[in-house]
Design an enzyme around this catalytic site. Structure first.
Site, short mmCIF file in Angstrom:
data_model
loop_
_atom_site.label_atom_id
_atom_site.label_comp_id
_atom_site.label_asym_id
_atom_site.label_seq_id
_atom_site.Cartn_x
_atom_site.Cartn_y
_atom_site.Cartn_z
CE LYS A 129 -3.23 2.81 2.93
NZ LYS A 129 -3.93 2.81 4.25
CD GLU A 163 -5.92 8.50 10.70
OE1 GLU A 163 -5.59 7.21 10.58
OE2 GLU A 163 -6.41 8.64 9.42
#
Length: 424
Positions: free
Chosen positions: A183, A228
């Protein structure tokens, strides 16, 4: 490290309880603000008592953490409140990449705290034992914001316009399929130019009112509303909210529910999310006596997006090691949610494909007190201000199953909070 503080100036730090002032952001009398607010609770301040400019390098966090314990050794501290965020507090914003300049820690002259349950406090850091609060801009109630309007805003592509950024995504997918990289998170930037100097208070109040579930922040011209939470520390208790995997909100409840269900069932998004949770647990785990996380992600619904989210919680090891929220932020940065997996290879590909310096985007932003408690978020949904100009950022997690056009569309949605704030 460069510390901006007069050598002969002795500072007096005083925290006292005050009646609940209500809207913290409405108290800000001037644009040079620091803020960390969610659902009306948090911290907001102004003025600079001390600024530490940290050099680029892997040890930029360590330099800041080493400096903090001695910050007020020679000063008088009278903390009559003694809660998280009272007494001396340093706000900080750190660069994503160790090679970038721009990491700073700032101790504000005036800081107002509010826990959202009726407790509030005022901290002053001044050369006077009993400062003139009015002269420092303190008012006991929120004021009407008289900042000038931003006027018409002109937009300009950043380092990679849409088609070139899609090509970068395609190259990232090819690299993932060809090697051990699983990723990578690719970001793009966008420039806005307003008719007037951009007042951070205008953006803060707009973001906080429309994204109350996020952490609305400001520090040294970096402003945004991040969903976040990188790390929260309260004594030995630590927690983090990991977000990865995204889909839009629906036009009606039925479509919204269908999109959320599809996100939870998406192999691409759950794979991306799994890497981010594993990254957090692997890094935080060795520092903790116990660590736990939700077995499956849940939907985190924001006004414009839905994310897959997982809370990770732990208890720090009682091994005699002194740890602070800043040190923990350093330990877990960069997470797979903003870099990729494995981290080193992902960061190298980011440098190759993005064709820009992220500066403080996707780096830790937040605060820490002298007890080590604090909260740090990941600088997302944000912009760096400079006069009439704002540089916006948005990024997407790329895995083997990513589609370049879909990733570009997702990035445009992630620009919306800051675009909306600037457009008013």
């Amino acid at each position: 490290m460069v510390v901006n503080r007069p050598e002969t100036e002795r500072l007096f730090v005083r925290s006292v309880a005050i009646p609940d002032p209500g809207d913290l952001l409405g108290l800000l009398p001037q644009p040079d603000a620091v803020a960390w607010v969610s659902h009306g609770a948090g911290l907001a301040g102004w003025g600079e008592a001390i600024r530490a400019t940290l050099p680029a390098g892997q040890d930029r966090f360590a330099a800041g953490e080493k400096w903090l314990p001695s910050l007020f050794d020679a000063d008088d501290v009278d903390d009559q409140v003694r809660v998280r965020g009272s007494g001396p507090v340093a706000f900080g914003t750190f660069t994503f990449d160790a090679s970038s300049e721009g990491s700073v820690l700032i101790v504000p002259r005036i800081l107002v705290g509010r826990d959202g349950h009726g407790q509030a406090w005022l901290t002053t850091v001044t050369p006077e034992r009993d400062p003139d609060l009015q002269a420092l801009g303190w008012a006991a109630a929120p004021q009407s914001l008289l900042a000038p309007p931003l006027g018409a805003v002109r937009w300009q592509d950043g380092s990679l316009p849409g088609p070139q950024w899609e090509q970068a995504v395609a190259e990232a997918v090819t690299a993932i399929k060809a090697g051990s990289l699983r990723k990578v998170v690719l970001a793009q930037d966008l420039f806005a130019t307003a008719a007037e100097t951009i007042d951070v208070r205008v953006l803060l109040r707009w973001l906080a009112s429309r994204y109350p579930d996020c952490f609305t922040f400001a520090c040294d011209g970096l402003v945004g509303a991040t969903p976040e939470l990188l790390i929260r520390q309260s004594g030995r208790q630590v927690s983090a909210l990991v977000l990865a995997g995204t889909t839009p909100r629906g036009d009606d409840p039925a479509q919204d529910e269908a999109l959320g269900a599809a996100l939870l069932a998406s192999a691409k998004n759950t794979e991306e999310h799994g890497y981010a949770v594993a990254s957090m647990r692997e890094t935080l785990g060795p520092l903790c006596e116990t660590i736990d996380s939700q077995p499956q992600p849940v939907l985190i619904k924001l006004p414009n997006l839905q994310h897959l989210g997982t809370w990770v919680r732990g208890t720090l090891a009682a091994d005699g090691t002194s740890r602070s929220a800043l040190g923990l932020a350093a330990a877990v940065h960069p997470t797979a949610a903003v870099a990729g997996t494995p981290t080193g290879a992902a960061v190298e590909l980011i440098r190759e494909l993005e064709h820009m310096d992220r500066e403080r985007y996707a780096g830790p932003v937040g605060w820490v007190d002298t007890e080590g408690n604090g909260e740090w978020g990941i600088a997302l949904r944000c912009a760096q201000l400079s006069g009439r100009t704002a540089r916006l950022f948005a990024g997407c997690g790329i895995v083997a199953g990513s589609d370049p056009a879909a990733e570009l569309a997702e990035a445009q949605v992630k620009f919306r909070p800051m675009r909306g704030a600037l457009a008013g």
